[in-house]
Design a protein around this motif. Structure first.
Motif, short mmCIF file in Angstrom:
data_model
loop_
_atom_site.label_atom_id
_atom_site.label_comp_id
_atom_site.label_asym_id
_atom_site.label_seq_id
_atom_site.Cartn_x
_atom_site.Cartn_y
_atom_site.Cartn_z
N SER A 1 -42.64 -89.24 -67.78
CA SER A 1 -42.38 -88.00 -68.12
C SER A 1 -42.59 -87.67 -69.59
CB SER A 1 -41.08 -87.36 -67.31
OG SER A 1 -40.57 -86.50 -67.79
N ALA A 2 -41.45 -88.72 -70.76
CA ALA A 2 -41.26 -87.84 -71.78
C ALA A 2 -42.58 -87.98 -72.92
CB ALA A 2 -39.86 -89.27 -73.07
N GLU A 3 -43.38 -88.94 -72.35
CA GLU A 3 -45.05 -88.71 -72.88
C GLU A 3 -45.25 -87.15 -72.75
OE1 GLU A 3 -47.10 -93.00 -73.16
OE2 GLU A 3 -46.42 -92.52 -70.73
N GLU A 4 -45.32 -86.43 -72.00
CA GLU A 4 -45.48 -84.84 -71.96
C GLU A 4 -44.89 -84.04 -73.61
OE1 GLU A 4 -44.32 -83.23 -68.17
OE2 GLU A 4 -46.10 -85.20 -66.91
N THR A 5 -43.53 -84.91 -73.86
CA THR A 5 -42.90 -83.77 -74.58
C THR A 5 -42.51 -84.41 -75.36
OG1 THR A 5 -40.45 -84.46 -73.86
CG2 THR A 5 -41.84 -82.45 -72.76
N MET A 6 -42.69 -86.21 -76.49
CA MET A 6 -42.31 -86.29 -77.55
C MET A 6 -43.09 -87.73 -77.65
SD MET A 6 -38.49 -88.80 -76.43
CE MET A 6 -38.31 -87.23 -75.59
N ALA A 7 -43.20 -88.35 -79.12
CA ALA A 7 -44.14 -89.26 -79.36
C ALA A 7 -44.02 -90.37 -78.77
CB ALA A 7 -44.20 -89.03 -80.81
N ALA B 1 -42.27 -94.73 -86.22
CA ALA B 1 -41.38 -93.89 -86.23
C ALA B 1 -40.74 -93.41 -87.32
CB ALA B 1 -39.98 -95.05 -85.53
N VAL B 2 -40.84 -93.50 -88.74
CA VAL B 2 -40.58 -92.72 -89.93
C VAL B 2 -41.61 -91.50 -89.86
CG1 VAL B 2 -40.92 -93.15 -92.15
CG2 VAL B 2 -39.45 -94.83 -90.88
N GLN B 3 -43.00 -92.49 -89.58
CA GLN B 3 -43.68 -91.17 -89.79
C GLN B 3 -43.46 -89.39 -89.13
OE1 GLN B 3 -47.69 -92.95 -88.98
NE2 GLN B 3 -47.20 -94.23 -91.11
N ARG B 4 -42.85 -89.92 -87.58
CA ARG B 4 -42.75 -88.51 -86.92
C ARG B 4 -41.43 -88.21 -86.51
NH1 ARG B 4 -47.32 -92.87 -85.92
NH2 ARG B 4 -48.15 -91.84 -84.87
N LEU B 5 -40.38 -89.02 -87.31
CA LEU B 5 -38.94 -88.60 -86.44
C LEU B 5 -38.67 -87.57 -88.01
CD1 LEU B 5 -36.24 -91.54 -87.52
CD2 LEU B 5 -37.21 -90.76 -85.39
N ALA B 6 -39.45 -86.68 -88.19
CA ALA B 6 -38.98 -85.81 -89.17
C ALA B 6 -39.65 -84.20 -88.37
CB ALA B 6 -39.81 -84.86 -90.57
N PRO C 1 -37.76 -85.87 -82.03
CA PRO C 1 -37.13 -87.58 -81.37
C PRO C 1 -38.29 -87.72 -81.19
CG PRO C 1 -36.29 -85.16 -80.11
CD PRO C 1 -37.67 -84.70 -80.96
N VAL C 2 -38.12 -89.58 -81.08
CA VAL C 2 -39.18 -89.95 -80.50
C VAL C 2 -38.61 -91.03 -79.90
CG1 VAL C 2 -40.30 -90.55 -83.06
CG2 VAL C 2 -38.98 -92.18 -82.37
N LEU C 3 -39.79 -91.71 -78.55
CA LEU C 3 -39.14 -93.18 -78.15
C LEU C 3 -40.03 -94.19 -78.09
CD1 LEU C 3 -38.53 -92.46 -74.00
CD2 LEU C 3 -39.90 -94.79 -74.95
N ILE C 4 -39.23 -95.33 -78.62
CA ILE C 4 -39.68 -96.75 -77.78
C ILE C 4 -39.87 -97.16 -77.47
CG2 ILE C 4 -40.09 -98.88 -79.98
CD1 ILE C 4 -39.19 -96.89 -81.80
N ALA C 5 -40.27 -98.47 -76.09
CA ALA C 5 -40.66 -98.43 -74.85
C ALA C 5 -41.03 -99.95 -75.46
CB ALA C 5 -40.90 -98.12 -74.33
N GLY D 1 -32.64 -100.43 -87.63
CA GLY D 1 -33.49 -99.97 -88.59
C GLY D 1 -33.54 -98.11 -88.44
N LEU D 2 -34.04 -97.90 -86.96
CA LEU D 2 -33.56 -96.50 -87.49
C LEU D 2 -32.63 -95.26 -87.63
CD1 LEU D 2 -35.14 -96.10 -83.22
CD2 LEU D 2 -35.34 -95.33 -85.06
N VAL D 3 -31.24 -96.16 -87.91
CA VAL D 3 -29.93 -96.14 -88.42
C VAL D 3 -30.40 -95.41 -89.67
CG1 VAL D 3 -27.35 -95.94 -88.55
CG2 VAL D 3 -28.64 -96.19 -86.19
N ARG D 4 -30.94 -96.85 -90.28
CA ARG D 4 -31.08 -96.68 -92.25
C ARG D 4 -31.85 -96.00 -92.42
NH1 ARG D 4 -31.65 -102.83 -91.40
NH2 ARG D 4 -34.59 -102.34 -91.47
N CYS D 5 -32.99 -95.19 -91.95
CA CYS D 5 -33.36 -94.05 -91.08
C CYS D 5 -32.98 -92.63 -91.47
CB CYS D 5 -34.97 -94.52 -90.70
SG CYS D 5 -35.78 -96.05 -91.23
#
Length: 424
Positions: A274-280, A303-308, A311-315, A349-353
Motif C-alpha cells: 500500500s505504501a508503494e502507492e504514496t512514497m518511495a 534514501a538521501v537522494q529522496r528524503l527532501a 517520506p521513504v520506506l526501506i524494507a 544512518g538515517l538519523v545522522r541524515c
C-alpha cells in the motif's frame, strides 16, 4: 514516585502496545528501554513499562533481565507487576514464557498466577484454554509460519506446561462469566491442589475486567495487553489515573521522516504494498546483507537522494517461502541477526541524515533499532492503530524524536501513511 502498576515486556513493540492500552484506559504511562538508569528523569506517572528484548534469547538470560526489571519496579512502589507477553504466545518448549513466569512467581511469593494472552480488540481470544486468532486456532493461523517461534499448538495449558516447572490449570469461561468471586474461589481450589499457574479464558472485554480485578489480589500476572486493560480499568475504578493521560503537549518535531520494515507478517507485506502507492520504497536484498556486501550503504545513498521530497520506506520483509529459503541457505540465527543489524545500521544512518520521525515495523527490528539509537524511554501519545501509539523519545542524545514501533501483525493496510500523519 510510587507506581500503581509495573510492567515487564518481552519485546519493544509489545511494550508500546501495552503502554498505549494503559494510557487509553487512563494511566499516565512511560515506556523505558531496558531497566532505567537512576540518572534518567521520569515524569510523574502511574505506570512504567520496562521494555526488554528477551522473547527469543536464551532462557536463563531472559530470566536474569526480567528479574532485574521486577526488582526495579518493586523498588518504585509497584505492588503488582504484569509480565507482558505476545498475544500469540510466541515461545518455544524451552521458553521463554514459562521460565520467566516461574522466576517472577518465586520472587513474588504468589501461590498461583493468572495467565492469558487474550485481547478481544485485536481478535485474540481464549476459550477452553485454546488461543484463537480471529476465528481460527493459533496453530492454523499465519503464526504457524513465524520465522523465529512457529506456533503449532493452540492449547495454552499444554504449551505452558511444556515450559514451566509448575502445574498449569484452567479457569474456563463458565467460571469467568460468574464474576470475580467465582474466579477467586476456583483459583484457591487450584492452588490448594498444587497448581502454580492458570490459563484463564477471555472472549469479551468484560471478561478482561473480571480478570484484572482478581489479578490485583496477587503480586504478579502474565499476559498480553488485554490483561493490562483489565488491570488499568480496575486501578482507575479505585481512583488512580487521569482522563488526559495520552496528551502530548511538547512542540512539534519536523524534518525528514522514514519507515523501516523488517517484519515478514502478511499484514506488514500488505502495508508495504500500500505504501508503494504514496512514497518511495526500496526492497533490500537479504542475501547481499548476509554475505557482507554493502547493501546498507546502497540503501542509505538511495534514501538521501529522496528524503527532501517526502517520506521513504526501506524494507527487508519477505514472504514465508522466501524466508524459509533464505534460512536454508544461511541458517536461521545468522540470517535473522544479520538483517536485524542491517536495519539498525540503517536507522542510525538515517538519523545522522536528519531523520527525527521514524516508523519501524517488526518486533525484533524495533528492538534492534531502539537499542542502536540508545533511546532510554518514551512518553506515550495518541493511538495510530490498535496497539500502536505515537512515542516521544525521553532522554535521546539526538534531541526531540518521535517514533512508532509496530508489531508485525498490527495496523491496517495504510498503516505507514496513518502513522506519519500523526507524527508531528
Amino acid at each position: 514516585m510510587k507506581l500503581a502498576l509495573g510492567c515487564i515486556a518481552d519485546d519493544y513493540t509489545g511494550a508500546s502496545d501495552l503502554a498505549n492500552t494503559l494510557t487509553r484506559a487512563g494511566l499516565r504511562t512511560v515506556q523505558t528501554i531496558g531497566v532505567p538508569s537512576d540518572k534518567l528523569e521520569l515524569p510523574e506517572v502511574d505506570a512504567v513499562v520496562v521494555s526488554l528484548k528477551s522473547r527469543s534469547i536464551e532462557a536463563g538470560l531472559a530470566v536474569t533481565r526480567s528479574s532485574a526489571a521486577d526488582k526495579w519496579l518493586r523498588s518504585r512502589g509497584a505492588e503488582h507487576v504484569l509480565f507482558k507477553i505476545c498475544s500469540t504466545f510466541d515461545s518455544t518448549d524451552a521458553g521463554n514464557i514459562g521460565p520467566v513466569m516461574d522466576a517472577l512467581r518465586a520472587d513474588s511469593g504468589d501461590k498461583i498466577v493468572l495467565v492469558t494472552p487474550a485481547f478481544p480488540e485485536t481478535k485474540r481470544t481464549v476459550y477452553q484454554g485454546n488461543l484463537f486468532v480471529g476465528s481460527v486456532p493459533l496453530n492454523e493461523s499465519p503464526l504457524k509460519d513465524h520465522p523465529l517461534n512457529p506456533m503449532h499448538d493452540s492449547n495454552l495449558v499444554r504449551v505452558l506446561a511444556r515450559q514451566s516447572k509448575t502445574k498449569i490449570g484452567l479457569v474456563d469461561l463458565t467460571t469467568v462469566v460468574r464474576g470475580p468471586e467465582a474466579v477467586r474461589a476456583h483459583l484457591a481450589d487450584l492452588a490448594a491442589k498444587g497448581f502454580g499457574a492458570a490459563i484463564i479464558d477471555a472472549v469479551f472485554d468484560l471478561d478482561l475486567e473480571t480478570i484484572g480485578t482478581v489479578a490485583l489480589d496477587h503480586r504478579l500476572s502474565v499476559g498480553a495487553s488485554g490483561i493490562g486493560l483489565g488491570l488499568a480499568r480496575a486501578l482507575v475504578a479505585a481512583g488512580r489515573g487521569e482522563s488526559d493521560a495520552g496528551k502530548l503537549a511538547e512542540a512539534p518535531v519536523g524534518g525528514p521522516a522514514a519507515c523501516l520494515a523488517g517484519s515478514c507478517s502478511q499484514a506488514t507485506l500488505q502495508q508495504i504494498a500500500s505504501a508503494e502507492e504514496t512514497m518511495a520504497v526500496l526492497h533490500l536484498d537479504p542475501d547481499r546483507i548476509i554475505t557482507g556486501q554493502d547493501e546498507v550503504a546502497r540503501a542509505l545513498a538511495w534514501a538521501v537522494q529522496r528524503l527532501a521530497e517526502g517520506p521513504v520506506l526501506i524494507a527487508s520483509s519477505s514472504t514465508p517461502e522466501e524466508v524459509a529459503a533464505l534460512q536454508s541457505r544461511h541458517g536461521r540465527d545468522a540470517a535473522g541477526h544479520a538483517i536485524e543489524q542491517a536495519m539498525a545500521d540503517l536507522a542510525e544512518g538515517l538519523v545522522r541524515c536528519g531523520v527525527r520521525r521514524l516508523v519501524v515495523a517488526g518486533g525484533e527490528t524495533s528492538g534492534a533499532v531502539v537499542d542502536r539509537l540508545g533511546i532510554p524511554g518514551f512518553l506515550v501519545g495518541p493511538e495510530i492503530a490498535a496497539g500502536v501509539p505515537v512515542l516521544r523519545a525521553v532522554g535521546a542524545k539526538e534531541g526531540a524524536m518521535i517514533l512508532a514501533l509496530k508489531s508485525g501483525n498490527f495496523g491496517g493496510p495504510r498503516f505507514f501513511n496513518d502513522a506519519l500523519e500523526l507524527m508531528h
